[in-house]
Design a protein around this motif. Structure first.
Motif, PDB file in Angstrom:
ATOM      1  N   VAL A  18      63.628 -39.525 -61.769  1.00  0.00           N
ATOM      2  CA  VAL A  18      63.841 -38.507 -62.807  1.00  0.00           C
ATOM      3  C   VAL A  18      64.031 -39.169 -64.175  1.00  0.00           C
ATOM      4  CG1 VAL A  18      65.430 -36.728 -63.622  1.00  0.00           C
ATOM      5  CG2 VAL A  18      64.762 -36.787 -61.222  1.00  0.00           C
ATOM      6  N   ILE A  19      64.826 -40.241 -64.216  1.00  0.00           N
ATOM      7  CA  ILE A  19      65.051 -40.942 -65.484  1.00  0.00           C
ATOM      8  C   ILE A  19      63.745 -41.560 -65.980  1.00  0.00           C
ATOM      9  CG2 ILE A  19      66.226 -42.916 -66.532  1.00  0.00           C
ATOM     10  CD1 ILE A  19      68.610 -42.330 -64.743  1.00  0.00           C
ATOM     11  N   GLY A  20      62.949 -42.111 -65.051  1.00  0.00           N
ATOM     12  CA  GLY A  20      61.666 -42.685 -65.441  1.00  0.00           C
ATOM     13  C   GLY A  20      60.720 -41.644 -66.011  1.00  0.00           C
ATOM     14  N   LEU A  21      60.680 -40.464 -65.405  1.00  0.00           N
ATOM     15  CA  LEU A  21      59.829 -39.381 -65.923  1.00  0.00           C
ATOM     16  C   LEU A  21      60.296 -38.938 -67.303  1.00  0.00           C
ATOM     17  CD1 LEU A  21      59.345 -37.236 -62.678  1.00  0.00           C
ATOM     18  CD2 LEU A  21      57.644 -38.669 -63.819  1.00  0.00           C
ATOM     19  N   ALA A  22      61.607 -38.894 -67.512  1.00  0.00           N
ATOM     20  CA  ALA A  22      62.126 -38.533 -68.829  1.00  0.00           C
ATOM     21  C   ALA A  22      61.732 -39.575 -69.876  1.00  0.00           C
ATOM     22  CB  ALA A  22      63.645 -38.387 -68.768  1.00  0.00           C
ATOM     23  N   LEU A  23      61.808 -40.844 -69.505  1.00  0.00           N
ATOM     24  CA  LEU A  23      61.377 -41.905 -70.423  1.00  0.00           C
ATOM     25  C   LEU A  23      59.895 -41.781 -70.754  1.00  0.00           C
ATOM     26  CD1 LEU A  23      63.259 -45.009 -68.956  1.00  0.00           C
ATOM     27  CD2 LEU A  23      63.538 -44.063 -71.264  1.00  0.00           C
ATOM     28  N   LEU A  24      59.095 -41.458 -69.734  1.00  0.00           N
ATOM     29  CA  LEU A  24      57.658 -41.289 -69.942  1.00  0.00           C
ATOM     30  C   LEU A  24      57.376 -40.125 -70.883  1.00  0.00           C
ATOM     31  CD1 LEU A  24      54.811 -42.217 -69.147  1.00  0.00           C
ATOM     32  CD2 LEU A  24      54.906 -40.594 -67.245  1.00  0.00           C
ATOM     33  N   ALA A  25      58.102 -39.023 -70.687  1.00  0.00           N
ATOM     34  CA  ALA A  25      57.921 -37.868 -71.565  1.00  0.00           C
ATOM     35  C   ALA A  25      58.292 -38.194 -73.007  1.00  0.00           C
ATOM     36  CB  ALA A  25      58.757 -36.696 -71.054  1.00  0.00           C
ATOM     37  N   GLU A  26      59.309 -39.052 -73.164  1.00  0.00           N
ATOM     38  CA  GLU A  26      59.746 -39.417 -74.511  1.00  0.00           C
ATOM     39  C   GLU A  26      58.771 -40.381 -75.181  1.00  0.00           C
ATOM     40  OE1 GLU A  26      64.076 -40.282 -76.213  1.00  0.00           O
ATOM     41  OE2 GLU A  26      63.333 -41.958 -75.004  1.00  0.00           O
ATOM     42  N   THR A  27      58.317 -41.395 -74.443  1.00  0.00           N
ATOM     43  CA  THR A  27      57.426 -42.393 -75.042  1.00  0.00           C
ATOM     44  C   THR A  27      56.047 -41.836 -75.354  1.00  0.00           C
ATOM     45  OG1 THR A  27      56.825 -43.183 -72.829  1.00  0.00           O
ATOM     46  CG2 THR A  27      58.621 -44.324 -73.964  1.00  0.00           C
ATOM     47  N   THR A  28      55.601 -40.850 -74.572  1.00  0.00           N
ATOM     48  CA  THR A  28      54.293 -40.247 -74.817  1.00  0.00           C
ATOM     49  C   THR A  28      54.364 -39.073 -75.785  1.00  0.00           C
ATOM     50  OG1 THR A  28      54.550 -38.801 -72.875  1.00  0.00           O
ATOM     51  CG2 THR A  28      53.442 -40.927 -72.553  1.00  0.00           C
ATOM     52  N   GLY A  29      55.585 -38.665 -76.150  1.00  0.00           N
ATOM     53  CA  GLY A  29      55.741 -37.529 -77.053  1.00  0.00           C
ATOM     54  C   GLY A  29      55.426 -36.202 -76.408  1.00  0.00           C
ATOM     55  N   TYR A  30      55.392 -36.174 -75.065  1.00  0.00           N
ATOM     56  CA  TYR A  30      55.040 -34.942 -74.349  1.00  0.00           C
ATOM     57  C   TYR A  30      56.138 -33.894 -74.470  1.00  0.00           C
ATOM     58  CZ  TYR A  30      53.600 -31.833 -70.576  1.00  0.00           C
ATOM     59  OH  TYR A  30      53.239 -30.737 -69.843  1.00  0.00           O
ATOM     60  N   ALA A  31      57.403 -34.307 -74.500  1.00  0.00           N
ATOM     61  CA  ALA A  31      58.507 -33.353 -74.568  1.00  0.00           C
ATOM     62  C   ALA A  31      59.705 -33.995 -75.245  1.00  0.00           C
ATOM     63  CB  ALA A  31      58.877 -32.875 -73.160  1.00  0.00           C
ATOM     64  N   ASP A  32      60.567 -33.146 -75.799  1.00  0.00           N
ATOM     65  CA  ASP A  32      61.816 -33.606 -76.398  1.00  0.00           C
ATOM     66  C   ASP A  32      62.888 -33.622 -75.309  1.00  0.00           C
ATOM     67  OD1 ASP A  32      63.992 -34.234 -77.904  1.00  0.00           O
ATOM     68  OD2 ASP A  32      64.021 -32.371 -79.076  1.00  0.00           O
ATOM     69  N   VAL A  33      63.339 -34.808 -74.935  1.00  0.00           N
ATOM     70  CA  VAL A  33      64.299 -34.938 -73.842  1.00  0.00           C
ATOM     71  C   VAL A  33      65.652 -35.448 -74.340  1.00  0.00           C
ATOM     72  CG1 VAL A  33      62.558 -35.290 -72.055  1.00  0.00           C
ATOM     73  CG2 VAL A  33      63.409 -37.252 -73.357  1.00  0.00           C
ATOM     74  N   SER A  34      65.929 -35.246 -75.621  1.00  0.00           N
ATOM     75  CA  SER A  34      67.181 -35.737 -76.192  1.00  0.00           C
ATOM     76  C   SER A  34      68.401 -35.103 -75.517  1.00  0.00           C
ATOM     77  CB  SER A  34      67.220 -35.474 -77.699  1.00  0.00           C
ATOM     78  OG  SER A  34      67.034 -34.082 -77.979  1.00  0.00           O
ATOM     79  N   VAL A  35      68.316 -33.835 -75.159  1.00  0.00           N
ATOM     80  CA  VAL A  35      69.431 -33.165 -74.487  1.00  0.00           C
ATOM     81  C   VAL A  35      69.643 -33.775 -73.098  1.00  0.00           C
ATOM     82  CG1 VAL A  35      70.269 -30.971 -73.567  1.00  0.00           C
ATOM     83  CG2 VAL A  35      69.083 -31.037 -75.767  1.00  0.00           C
ATOM     84  N   PHE A  36      68.549 -34.144 -72.433  1.00  0.00           N
ATOM     85  CA  PHE A  36      68.647 -34.740 -71.095  1.00  0.00           C
ATOM     86  C   PHE A  36      69.474 -36.012 -71.133  1.00  0.00           C
ATOM     87  CE2 PHE A  36      66.995 -37.941 -68.134  1.00  0.00           C
ATOM     88  CZ  PHE A  36      67.238 -37.320 -66.929  1.00  0.00           C
ATOM     89  N   TRP A  37      69.254 -36.876 -72.131  1.00  0.00           N
ATOM     90  CA  TRP A  37      69.983 -38.138 -72.203  1.00  0.00           C
ATOM     91  C   TRP A  37      71.477 -37.914 -72.378  1.00  0.00           C
ATOM     92  CZ3 TRP A  37      67.075 -41.155 -69.964  1.00  0.00           C
ATOM     93  CH2 TRP A  37      65.725 -41.312 -70.260  1.00  0.00           C
ATOM     94  N   THR A  38      71.844 -36.820 -73.036  1.00  0.00           N
ATOM     95  CA  THR A  38      73.270 -36.535 -73.233  1.00  0.00           C
ATOM     96  C   THR A  38      73.979 -36.303 -71.908  1.00  0.00           C
ATOM     97  OG1 THR A  38      72.786 -35.533 -75.381  1.00  0.00           O
ATOM     98  CG2 THR A  38      74.912 -34.993 -74.378  1.00  0.00           C
ATOM     99  N   TYR A  39      73.250 -35.728 -70.941  1.00  0.00           N
ATOM    100  CA  TYR A  39      73.893 -35.358 -69.678  1.00  0.00           C
ATOM    101  C   TYR A  39      73.481 -36.247 -68.509  1.00  0.00           C
ATOM    102  CZ  TYR A  39      75.437 -31.223 -72.161  1.00  0.00           C
ATOM    103  OH  TYR A  39      76.042 -30.380 -73.068  1.00  0.00           O
ATOM    104  N   VAL A  40      72.825 -37.360 -68.776  1.00  0.00           N
ATOM    105  CA  VAL A  40      72.493 -38.304 -67.705  1.00  0.00           C
ATOM    106  C   VAL A  40      73.733 -38.763 -66.944  1.00  0.00           C
ATOM    107  CG1 VAL A  40      71.740 -40.689 -67.306  1.00  0.00           C
ATOM    108  CG2 VAL A  40      70.272 -39.119 -68.541  1.00  0.00           C
ATOM    109  N   PRO A  41      74.868 -39.058 -67.609  1.00  0.00           N
ATOM    110  CA  PRO A  41      76.047 -39.484 -66.850  1.00  0.00           C
ATOM    111  C   PRO A  41      76.476 -38.502 -65.766  1.00  0.00           C
ATOM    112  CG  PRO A  41      76.375 -39.892 -69.184  1.00  0.00           C
ATOM    113  CD  PRO A  41      75.116 -39.092 -69.061  1.00  0.00           C
TER     114      PRO A  41
END
Length: 224
Positions: A18-41
């Motif tokens: 899941v974290i890898g997919l979020a990183l992929l979405a961020e690096t490719t600009g496919y989606a804004d996942v900034s909220v996801f990183w806040t709640y990863v813990p």
């Protein structure tokens, strides 16, 4: 036939995906996942709680440390605490580890009076144990050292039996007969867990031994 349960390693692997997919979405600009990183813990809090429950509360110290660290990380991410305030509380991890050792020693005394429950502790040194003919379970802890348990001469009346193993900057070795069916459910954080036995021609579906635990900068190994 016993049903297979979801292991802590499987849940950890899914979390990494899941974290890898979020990183992929961020690096490719496919989606804004900034909220996801806040709640990863919070995902790691759930991982710790799952491991605690899945082990039947036999594996305590590792999951509790994961929950505590992830909770503190989440509070910092939400700006309820500062990183400096959290760092001041790091000795609590040592307290929790000490409590786990005390719990393991207490469990070995109250569970049995015939030596069938084994407790091994290796701190800055080694601990080598050989189980009695009748084995009902055990607790192994290695801190900057090693702990091993030899089960080759034992007889299991009630299957499966459970061993709770904790390896921190050290290693835990469990020696079992090659024909045993072992379920390895150790939560590795910068550590590892493996079954290094050679395969046998005589396999069965029933689980003989469940190894739960926690490995941080260390390892838990099943061998023959």
């Amino acid at each position: 036939m016993q049903t297979r349960r979801i292991s802590s390693q499987s849940v950890l692997g899914a979390l990494v995906i899941v974290i890898g997919l979020a990183l992929l979405a961020e690096t490719t600009g496919y989606a804004d996942v900034s909220v996801f990183w806040t709640y990863v813990p919070s995902l790691f809090v759930l991982l710790g709680l799952f491991t605690l429950v899945a082990s039947g509360f036999r594996n305590v110290v590792g999951p509790v440390i994961v929950v505590a660290v992830a909770s503190a990380w989440q509070l910092v991410a939400l700006e309820y605490l500062t990183a400096e305030e959290v760092i001041q509380l790091w000795p609590l991890a040592i307290v929790l580890f000490g409590l786990s050792i005390v719990l393991g020693q207490y469990r070995s005394r109250v569970k049995t009076v015939d030596g069938s429950y084994v407790s091994g502790l290796g701190v800055f040194g080694g601990s080598e144990k050989r189980a009695s003919k009748l084995f009902t379970g055990g607790t192994l802890t290695a801190l900057f050292g090693g702990a091993s348990l030899d089960l080759r001469d034992t007889t299991l009346e009630d299957r499966p039996v459970t061993i709770a193993a904790t390896a921190a900057f050290g290693g835990v070795d469990i020696i079992v007969p090659r024909e045993w069916n072992v379920t390895l459910d150790v939560l590795p954080i910068f550590g590892g867990a493996s079954d290094d036995r050679l395969r046998t021609e005589h396999e069965h579906d029933d689980v003989d031994l469940i190894v739960t635990g926690f490995a941080v900068f260390g390892g838990v190994t099943v061998k023959d």
